[in-house]
Motif scaffolding. Sequence first.
Motif, PDB file in Angstrom:
ATOM      1  N   PRO B 300       0.836  -1.206   0.000  1.00  0.00           N
ATOM      2  CA  PRO B 300       0.000   0.000   0.000  1.00  0.00           C
ATOM      3  C   PRO B 300       0.867   1.250   0.000  1.00  0.00           C
ATOM      4  O   PRO B 300       2.060   1.187   0.300  1.00  0.00           O
ATOM      5  CB  PRO B 300      -0.791  -0.112   1.299  1.00  0.00           C
ATOM      6  N   ARG B 301       0.250   2.319  -0.351  1.00  0.00           N
ATOM      7  CA  ARG B 301       0.913   3.607  -0.267  1.00  0.00           C
ATOM      8  C   ARG B 301       1.169   3.896   1.212  1.00  0.00           C
ATOM      9  O   ARG B 301       0.245   3.809   2.023  1.00  0.00           O
ATOM     10  CB  ARG B 301      -0.033   4.655  -0.843  1.00  0.00           C
ATOM     11  N   ALA B 302       2.396   4.220   1.558  1.00  0.00           N
ATOM     12  CA  ALA B 302       2.711   4.486   2.958  1.00  0.00           C
ATOM     13  C   ALA B 302       1.887   5.665   3.454  1.00  0.00           C
ATOM     14  O   ALA B 302       1.621   6.605   2.707  1.00  0.00           O
ATOM     15  CB  ALA B 302       4.195   4.787   3.114  1.00  0.00           C
ATOM     16  N   ALA B 303       1.454   5.573   4.697  1.00  0.00           N
ATOM     17  CA  ALA B 303       0.640   6.644   5.265  1.00  0.00           C
ATOM     18  C   ALA B 303       1.393   7.953   5.163  1.00  0.00           C
ATOM     19  O   ALA B 303       2.610   8.008   5.358  1.00  0.00           O
ATOM     20  CB  ALA B 303       0.324   6.320   6.717  1.00  0.00           C
TER      21      ALA B 303
END
Lengths: 297, 331
Positions: B300-303
């Motif tokens: 996932p896209r890192a927070a």
Amino acid sequence: MSNDGYGDMIDDRMGRLDRDLPRLGNRGMFGRAGKTARARGHLRLVSRNDSPVQIRTAPEMQAGRDPWHALRQAGLGPESMFRADSPAGADTAVEAAFDMLRTKLVKILRTNGWNRVAVAAPTRGCGATFSAVSLAMSLAGIPGTRTVLMDMNLRRPGVADALDMTAAGTMRAFLTGATEMGDHMVRAGDALALGLTRGAANDAGDVLNSEVCATVFNDMIDRLSPDVALCDLPPVLENDDLSAFLPHVDGVILVADADRTTADHIARCEEQLFGQTQVLGVVLNQVARSGPAPFFA
Amino acid sequence: MTRQATAPDKTRHMPYMTLDDLAEILRRRRALIISIIGFGLCVTAMLSLFVAPVYRAEETLAIAPPRVMAELALADRVVPLAADLPRLRDRLLAHDVLDQIATAYELEDVPDLSGAVDMRWDTAAPGAGGIVIRVDLPDPLQAQLVAQELSHRLIGLSAEERIVGAERTLAYLTGEHRALRTAISGLNVPPARQGDPALRDDLARMRTDLAELTQRIDMAGDLHDLEQRRQLERFEVVEPAQLPDTPIRDSRPLLALAGGVIGAIVAVAVALLAEWRHPALRTAARLQRLTGHAPLAVVPRAAGSDRDAPRVPVWITRIGQAFRRRWPFLI
Ligand SMILES: Nc1ncnc2c1ncn2[C@@H]1O[C@H](COP(=O)(O)OP(=O)(O)OP(=O)(O)O)[C@@H](O)[C@H]1O
Ligand SMILES: [Mg+2]
């Protein structure tokens, strides 16, 4: 790798690496694994039945000096997002994804007796460096193993920046034989060795295609005998710097950007890599967390 | 393990789109879509500055009957006012007249005044029908004033025409009278023909003509007098032009709507075109469907990644920057 005994040793470590995986409490960030790794460091040279491994091929090993331990120690810079105590905070979902990738990769490598893995993306900015560093960190979290991470993207290096470290010299100098391995490579903790570079080299193609480069690279692997050597590569579709280097790795992990990479990109990468090395798989990076199709779907 | 069994090759690279895909595309390209819709709205807002609303002022006139009942018989001899209307209309709406009005009322920005004014016989008008002068202008006050001006000019024109007509008749009759009298007085009869009956008859007829002419001159004089005092048929305002308070036509809301709708259509088309030109993999399911690879990992896209913010197209950012450079005090 050509030597059977040496191969056994790797296989032995891989076996332990594989067995150790489920028990790991840490999420692969280097800092947290340090103590355990050090405490269990001696186990590296002990075989499954706890008898010392006898056969060592590298000359230093035969002389009782392991070049791995001789490498200079260097810590991660304070700004690196890959530090365990990074101010941005660890993203557990990202870490979990790379831990899963680590598990799968180790199985593949073990099955085939491989240890050289390139990480590359079709185009720039897809996250090849991000993935290579994250994967290296995850691998380095396994105590008693050795991971090497080489920044082979000579035109636009990114590993040193990602780790907020300053390279002592250039990868170009190392790969052309101008710099000794001991002067070039550094060790971040017990489990991870880094080949960083500073500045950009515009003759990347010539360097990577040279015989010297292959020799230096193979020699480095032989002497450090890592369980996994990861190479951060430049984008596959951007130029063909890689054609001569690719046969020296066992496989490539393609990093696809969920927002930018197309099926056509993947197909063209496979075409380009065909006959040189195999694609171990595709990592889908930058997947959106929200929206109708969540990343875990 | 690295390569999942692939679907039959035919379907492997067939990028069909599900409804979810569509929603995802629109969501992902929302910044682009919103920018294009905003651009469309801006363009129509700018256009609507030029497309002003239209206000209509109408002044109604009627033909008033002669005021002097006793003279009705006299008036019978006069051409009815209604017969003058087409000619009056042509004179009133002539280009030079309208140009004069445009200058007087500062209507320079009305490109075609002749298209904005009209005069017609309207049987539905109050009374037994009447003349309606209609003016459509972007400014309500100007519309009212121009309608009043035109009506005023119509009355003036018609009175002037009538008086001039009467004068002309009078002058003609007077001329005839004078000529006849001269003919009679200058008639020197040779002594040889004195008492000629034919000659006597001629003279008698001329005298009768002269008497008739005198009578007609009297009548024409009376008519002229009556016209001058506006006692005969004439135009009268029955309903003065009011200041219109609501526009009869305001295309601005429609224009804005059109801008929004066209913008939205173009935006979605552009988003789909962009997607078609660059069909990103987006999800593991699509990766597998389109390439045959099951992903080794889905990251996932890192927070906190800046990509989570909607991506404003570069050209919008550029325009914004240029704007700020040029007019720094505005932003
Ligand atoms: N999963 C992710 N979440 C958040 N940020 C990411 C992710 N993957 C990559 N990035 C960010 O995207 C940027 C580009 O990534 P990266 O440098 O790894 O790409 P690259 O493929 O190595 O590009 P290049 O071809 O320039 O070497 C970096 O700032 C990186 O931190
Ligand atoms: Mg990179």
